[in-house]
Design an enzyme around this catalytic site. Sequence first.
Site, PDB file in Angstrom:
ATOM      1  N   ASN A   1       8.714  52.254  35.317  1.00 61.74           N
ATOM      2  CA  ASN A   1       9.861  51.751  36.072  1.00 61.74           C
ATOM      3  C   ASN A   1      10.235  50.345  35.620  1.00 61.74           C
ATOM      4  O   ASN A   1      11.418  50.027  35.513  1.00 61.74           O
ATOM      5  CB  ASN A   1       9.555  51.789  37.572  1.00 61.74           C
TER       6      ASN A   1
ATOM      7  N   ASP B   1       1.192  47.111  45.017  1.00 60.30           N
ATOM      8  CA  ASP B   1       1.824  48.015  44.056  1.00 60.30           C
ATOM      9  C   ASP B   1       3.119  47.415  43.504  1.00 60.30           C
ATOM     10  O   ASP B   1       3.464  47.633  42.337  1.00 60.30           O
ATOM     11  CB  ASP B   1       2.095  49.370  44.714  1.00 60.30           C
TER      12      ASP B   1
ATOM     13  N   SER C   1       4.146  49.845  33.076  1.00 59.07           N
ATOM     14  CA  SER C   1       4.905  50.583  34.090  1.00 59.07           C
ATOM     15  C   SER C   1       6.167  51.187  33.491  1.00 59.07           C
ATOM     16  O   SER C   1       6.941  50.504  32.804  1.00 59.07           O
ATOM     17  CB  SER C   1       5.312  49.636  35.225  1.00 59.07           C
TER      18      SER C   1
ATOM     19  N   LYS D   1       8.992  49.954  45.626  1.00 60.17           N
ATOM     20  CA  LYS D   1       8.338  49.120  44.605  1.00 60.17           C
ATOM     21  C   LYS D   1       8.787  49.520  43.210  1.00 60.17           C
ATOM     22  O   LYS D   1       8.904  48.675  42.315  1.00 60.17           O
ATOM     23  CB  LYS D   1       6.815  49.144  44.768  1.00 60.17           C
TER      24      LYS D   1
ATOM     25  N   LYS E   1       5.901  59.025  44.084  1.00 58.97           N
ATOM     26  CA  LYS E   1       6.497  57.750  44.502  1.00 58.97           C
ATOM     27  C   LYS E   1       8.008  57.807  44.310  1.00 58.97           C
ATOM     28  O   LYS E   1       8.623  56.990  43.627  1.00 58.97           O
ATOM     29  CB  LYS E   1       5.873  56.598  43.700  1.00 58.97           C
TER      30      LYS E   1
ATOM     31  N   GLY F   1      -0.953  66.116  35.187  1.00 56.41           N
ATOM     32  CA  GLY F   1      -0.352  65.090  34.330  1.00 56.41           C
ATOM     33  C   GLY F   1      -1.182  63.830  34.376  1.00 56.41           C
ATOM     34  O   GLY F   1      -2.410  63.874  34.570  1.00 56.41           O
TER      35      GLY F   1
HETATM   36  N1  LIG Z   1       1.133  57.768  36.289  1.00 56.12           N
HETATM   37  C1  LIG Z   1       0.696  56.898  37.186  1.00 56.12           C
HETATM   38  O1  LIG Z   1       0.081  55.853  36.869  1.00 56.12           O
HETATM   39  C2  LIG Z   1       0.957  57.172  38.657  1.00 56.12           C
HETATM   40  C3  LIG Z   1       0.202  56.503  39.607  1.00 56.12           C
HETATM   41  C4  LIG Z   1       0.430  56.758  40.949  1.00 56.12           C
HETATM   42  C5  LIG Z   1       1.403  57.668  41.327  1.00 56.12           C
HETATM   43  N2  LIG Z   1       2.125  58.302  40.389  1.00 56.12           N
HETATM   44  C6  LIG Z   1       3.166  59.226  40.851  1.00 56.12           C
HETATM   45  O2  LIG Z   1       2.706  60.564  40.659  1.00 56.12           O
HETATM   46  C7  LIG Z   1       3.818  61.417  40.397  1.00 56.12           C
HETATM   47  C8  LIG Z   1       3.529  62.146  39.102  1.00 56.12           C
HETATM   48  O3  LIG Z   1       3.568  61.153  38.114  1.00 56.12           O
HETATM   49  P1  LIG Z   1       2.769  61.265  36.737  1.00 56.12           P
HETATM   50  O4  LIG Z   1       2.760  59.905  36.153  1.00 56.12           O
HETATM   51  O5  LIG Z   1       1.483  61.990  36.924  1.00 56.12           O
HETATM   52  O6  LIG Z   1       3.779  62.197  35.903  1.00 56.12           O
HETATM   53  P2  LIG Z   1       3.439  63.029  34.581  1.00 56.12           P
HETATM   54  O7  LIG Z   1       4.745  63.282  33.939  1.00 56.12           O
HETATM   55  O8  LIG Z   1       2.351  62.367  33.850  1.00 56.12           O
HETATM   56  O9  LIG Z   1       2.839  64.406  35.151  1.00 56.12           O
HETATM   57  C9  LIG Z   1       3.657  65.235  35.957  1.00 56.12           C
HETATM   58  C10 LIG Z   1       2.949  66.574  36.105  1.00 56.12           C
HETATM   59  O10 LIG Z   1       3.751  67.394  36.955  1.00 56.12           O
HETATM   60  C11 LIG Z   1       4.015  68.621  36.293  1.00 56.12           C
HETATM   61  N3  LIG Z   1       5.327  69.155  36.681  1.00 56.12           N
HETATM   62  C12 LIG Z   1       6.509  68.508  36.612  1.00 56.12           C
HETATM   63  N4  LIG Z   1       7.496  69.315  37.023  1.00 56.12           N
HETATM   64  C13 LIG Z   1       6.914  70.504  37.363  1.00 56.12           C
HETATM   65  C14 LIG Z   1       7.392  71.735  37.855  1.00 56.12           C
HETATM   66  N5  LIG Z   1       8.702  71.919  38.090  1.00 56.12           N
HETATM   67  N6  LIG Z   1       6.508  72.738  38.079  1.00 56.12           N
HETATM   68  C15 LIG Z   1       5.182  72.557  37.849  1.00 56.12           C
HETATM   69  N7  LIG Z   1       4.651  71.402  37.379  1.00 56.12           N
HETATM   70  C16 LIG Z   1       5.526  70.391  37.145  1.00 56.12           C
HETATM   71  C17 LIG Z   1       3.998  68.276  34.813  1.00 56.12           C
HETATM   72  O11 LIG Z   1       3.780  69.437  34.034  1.00 56.12           O
HETATM   73  C18 LIG Z   1       2.814  67.311  34.772  1.00 56.12           C
HETATM   74  O12 LIG Z   1       1.595  68.024  34.716  1.00 56.12           O
HETATM   75  C19 LIG Z   1       5.055  60.513  40.296  1.00 56.12           C
HETATM   76  O13 LIG Z   1       5.812  60.547  41.476  1.00 56.12           O
HETATM   77  C20 LIG Z   1       4.447  59.126  40.090  1.00 56.12           C
HETATM   78  O14 LIG Z   1       5.286  58.090  40.614  1.00 56.12           O
HETATM   79  C21 LIG Z   1       1.937  58.100  39.055  1.00 56.12           C
HETATM   80  O1  LIG Z   2       4.540  53.873  35.490  1.00 52.67           O
HETATM   81  P1  LIG Z   2       5.127  53.690  36.876  1.00 52.67           P
HETATM   82  O2  LIG Z   2       6.181  52.612  36.938  1.00 52.67           O
HETATM   83  O3  LIG Z   2       5.588  55.013  37.457  1.00 52.67           O
HETATM   84  O4  LIG Z   2       3.948  53.124  37.838  1.00 52.67           O
HETATM   85  C1  LIG Z   2       2.765  53.870  37.931  1.00 52.67           C
HETATM   86  C2  LIG Z   2       2.141  53.635  39.302  1.00 52.67           C
HETATM   87  O5  LIG Z   2       3.047  53.941  40.331  1.00 52.67           O
HETATM   88  C3  LIG Z   2       1.606  52.234  39.465  1.00 52.67           C
HETATM   89  O6  LIG Z   2       1.082  52.079  40.782  1.00 52.67           O
END
Ligand SMILES: NC(=O)c1ccc[n+]([C@@H]2O[C@H](COP(=O)([O-])OP(=O)(O)OC[C@H]3O[C@@H](n4cnc5c(N)ncnc54)[C@H](O)[C@@H]3O)[C@@H](O)[C@H]2O)c1
Ligand SMILES: O=P(O)(O)OC[C@H](O)CO
EC number: 1.1.1.94
Length: 325
Positions: A250, A238, A248, A186, A105, A9
């Site tokens: 959130n 963060d 963001s 956060k 997170k 993702g």
């Molecule tokens: N997006 C950001 O900027 C960012 C930055 C740091 C941390 N995070 C954290 O990373 C985690 C993922 O966030 P994201 O933004 O990448 O989400 P997203 O929705 O962009 O991607 C999630 C991924 O997980 C996969 N997925 C979800 N449920 C699934 C399941 N049951 N089986 C298999 N695959 C599954 C989805 O298909 C997708 O590929 C979150 O906890 C988020 O807080 C996100």
């Molecule tokens: O889009 P959010 O609020 O899940 O934030 C993305 C990352 O966690 C930022 O550090």
Amino acid sequence: MKVSVLGPGSFGTAVAQLISQNVNEINLFGRNKDIINSINQKNINNVYHPWVPLNENIKAFKLENKNLIMDSDLIIFCIPSGSTRIVAEYLSGVLDDQIVISTAKGIEYPSVKYMTQVIKEETGLDNIFSLSGPTFADELIRNVLSAVTMGIRGSHKDIINLFKSPNILLDVSEDVEGVELCSILKNIYATAMGIFDTYYQGNNEHNALLNLCFKEMDSILRASGHMGLYSNFCSFGDLVLTANTDKSRNRTIGLMLGKNMKLDPSSPVNVESIKSVKAIKMMSNNYNFKTPILDFVDLAFDEREDIRQLMNQLIKRLDYSPINL
Ligand SMILES: NC(=O)c1ccc[n+]([C@@H]2O[C@H](COP(=O)([O-])OP(=O)(O)OC[C@H]3O[C@@H](n4cnc5c(N)ncnc54)[C@H](O)[C@@H]3O)[C@@H](O)[C@H]2O)c1
Ligand SMILES: O=P(O)(O)OC[C@H](O)CO
């Protein structure tokens, strides 16, 4: 080192791009065949990062390719917290001595378990670490200067080198769960700031409330036994990034709550604070201090029509005048 990233993702793809600079090949595992084909045939994640050319040593596979995952030395979970257990359980039969890093997170509700705990429960692995910090995926993938905190202890600290890049600032803490708790909190306080900013437009007000969010976050960290993380990127950095930036999710859900906009529970967009606030509220019932902002966010998600009234009640509870300290 063979590295697998689970969840192609937003963040998983960005992490794969970062690490691909330091390994011969890195594998992404997901469930969307269209994304997998796009990455393998066009070096593009056509859904999450359609304008960013991916390094050619990034390969994508269906999650069902368990043998490839089994062959990994390091597995990085980039799956939302709500799906981490089901994915860990699905892979439990093929994991024996891999190192794992969780980047989610969020926290499990109602068990109130961290993702590292959940992954350990389902896989029995011991070396499970955390990664967090002020990193929007769309900027990280473009090599924008970014900062991360690695929560890691023991003899595997060499995996930190996988994240080395001229534009990555990295600090380390042995408090693996403390790094997770920072990332969970956060998001909750970013939602609070989104709500506040629909009512207060002043710079003084914004930053007074942001400081109170940080103060409450630090109290919860300390009460949970996680001291000393306040200067790590996963904490102050963060919180400020997420609470101040409309990008963001959130913060955005806070802006929507403040405007009494209807939230779509079926939305595929991953917003960790929705569930995390319930879990942390349960955790806070054992504290000997009040958490007015946490309580406010919890109520805001439940009592949508009284947001203004909730705001007024909160401001009364936030009285920090010296006589009340
Ligand atoms: N997006 C950001 O900027 C960012 C930055 C740091 C941390 N995070 C954290 O990373 C985690 C993922 O966030 P994201 O933004 O990448 O989400 P997203 O929705 O962009 O991607 C999630 C991924 O997980 C996969 N997925 C979800 N449920 C699934 C399941 N049951 N089986 C298999 N695959 C599954 C989805 O298909 C997708 O590929 C979150 O906890 C988020 O807080 C996100
Ligand atoms: O889009 P959010 O609020 O899940 O934030 C993305 C990352 O966690 C930022 O550090």
